[in-house]
Design a protein around this motif. Structure first.
Motif, PDB file in Angstrom:
ATOM      1  N   MET A 116       0.841  -1.073  -0.114  1.00  0.00           N
ATOM      2  CA  MET A 116       0.095   0.154   0.057  1.00  0.00           C
ATOM      3  C   MET A 116       0.929   1.276   0.097  1.00  0.00           C
ATOM      4  O   MET A 116       1.791   1.461   0.850  1.00  0.00           O
ATOM      5  N   GLN A 117       0.736   2.201  -0.835  1.00  0.00           N
ATOM      6  CA  GLN A 117       1.508   3.408  -0.979  1.00  0.00           C
ATOM      7  C   GLN A 117       1.149   4.262  -0.147  1.00  0.00           C
ATOM      8  O   GLN A 117      -0.351   4.678  -0.049  1.00  0.00           O
ATOM      9  N   SER A 118       1.852   5.288   0.503  1.00  0.00           N
ATOM     10  CA  SER A 118       1.533   6.335   1.584  1.00  0.00           C
ATOM     11  C   SER A 118       2.005   7.354   0.932  1.00  0.00           C
ATOM     12  O   SER A 118       3.010   7.443   0.371  1.00  0.00           O
ATOM     13  N   ILE A 119       1.264   8.440   0.864  1.00  0.00           N
ATOM     14  CA  ILE A 119       1.329   9.805   0.472  1.00  0.00           C
ATOM     15  C   ILE A 119       1.369  10.903   1.479  1.00  0.00           C
ATOM     16  O   ILE A 119      -0.041  10.984   1.824  1.00  0.00           O
ATOM     17  N   PRO A 120       2.472  11.657   1.801  1.00  0.00           N
ATOM     18  CA  PRO A 120       1.954  12.939   2.676  1.00  0.00           C
ATOM     19  C   PRO A 120       1.127  13.724   2.188  1.00  0.00           C
ATOM     20  O   PRO A 120       1.392  14.197   1.068  1.00  0.00           O
ATOM     21  N   VAL A 121       0.504  14.308   3.188  1.00  0.00           N
ATOM     22  CA  VAL A 121      -0.614  15.220   2.890  1.00  0.00           C
ATOM     23  C   VAL A 121      -0.077  16.719   3.426  1.00  0.00           C
ATOM     24  O   VAL A 121       0.338  16.780   4.636  1.00  0.00           O
ATOM     25  N   ASP A 122       0.077  17.814   2.678  1.00  0.00           N
ATOM     26  CA  ASP A 122       0.507  19.119   3.244  1.00  0.00           C
ATOM     27  C   ASP A 122      -0.775  19.766   3.860  1.00  0.00           C
ATOM     28  O   ASP A 122      -1.548  20.294   2.811  1.00  0.00           O
ATOM     29  N   THR A 123      -1.171  19.893   5.056  1.00  0.00           N
ATOM     30  CA  THR A 123      -2.334  20.291   5.492  1.00  0.00           C
ATOM     31  C   THR A 123      -2.598  21.659   5.453  1.00  0.00           C
ATOM     32  O   THR A 123      -3.773  22.144   5.344  1.00  0.00           O
ATOM     33  N   ALA A 124      -1.442  22.459   5.226  1.00  0.00           N
ATOM     34  CA  ALA A 124      -1.312  23.968   5.235  1.00  0.00           C
ATOM     35  C   ALA A 124      -2.008  24.175   3.908  1.00  0.00           C
ATOM     36  O   ALA A 124      -2.725  25.350   3.659  1.00  0.00           O
ATOM     37  N   ARG A 125      -2.066  23.273   2.785  1.00  0.00           N
ATOM     38  CA  ARG A 125      -2.810  23.586   1.660  1.00  0.00           C
ATOM     39  C   ARG A 125      -4.345  23.188   1.344  1.00  0.00           C
ATOM     40  O   ARG A 125      -5.021  23.230   0.606  1.00  0.00           O
ATOM     41  N   LEU A 126      -4.831  22.670   2.734  1.00  0.00           N
ATOM     42  CA  LEU A 126      -6.141  21.998   2.785  1.00  0.00           C
ATOM     43  C   LEU A 126      -7.180  23.280   3.198  1.00  0.00           C
ATOM     44  O   LEU A 126      -8.333  22.888   3.394  1.00  0.00           O
TER      45      LEU A 126
END
Length: 115
Positions: A1-11
């Motif tokens: 399963m591939q994990s992708i970090p998410v930049d919460t500052a852009r949400l």
């Protein structure tokens, strides 16, 4: 399963839509899911609204019960990661975070009453 970090500052603003709930693995026994270290896993539904676009709701899993989070409250999500998954002909994206904490001083949801 591939994990992708998410930049919460852009949400944009992240707001609790559904207060923390224990993630149940077996509805008959009410067994709570545990992470690899044995800690109970909780989920929090969070609204995401970027740049005036429509609101999306994502469900984020976190180890241990998040404290002080209420529906409508602005939250901070630390270490958010997205996971792509598939099971047979079903597929989707799951989210996991290191922590979800309340943002104090931010506006909470409106409660009924006199204005």
């Amino acid at each position: 399963m591939q994990s992708i970090p998410v930049d919460t500052a852009r949400l944009g603003v992240l707001r609790c839509a559904i207060a923390p709930e224990a993630k149940i693995t077996n509805s008959e026994t009410q067994e709570v899911k545990r992470d690899r270290d044995g800690n109970p896993v909780w989920t929090v539904a969070v609204t995401v609204r970027q740049d005036g676009r429509r609101i999306s709701v994502i469900e984020i899993a976190v180890s241990g019960q998040p404290k002080g989070i209420e529906e409508g409250q602005i939250v901070k999500v630390t270490g958010l990661t997205a996971f792509m998954w598939s099971m047979g002909d079903r597929h989707g994206v799951s989210f996991r975070a290191d922590a979800i904490t309340p943002v104090h001083g931010g506006p909470a949801h409106a409660k009924g009453g006199d204005a």
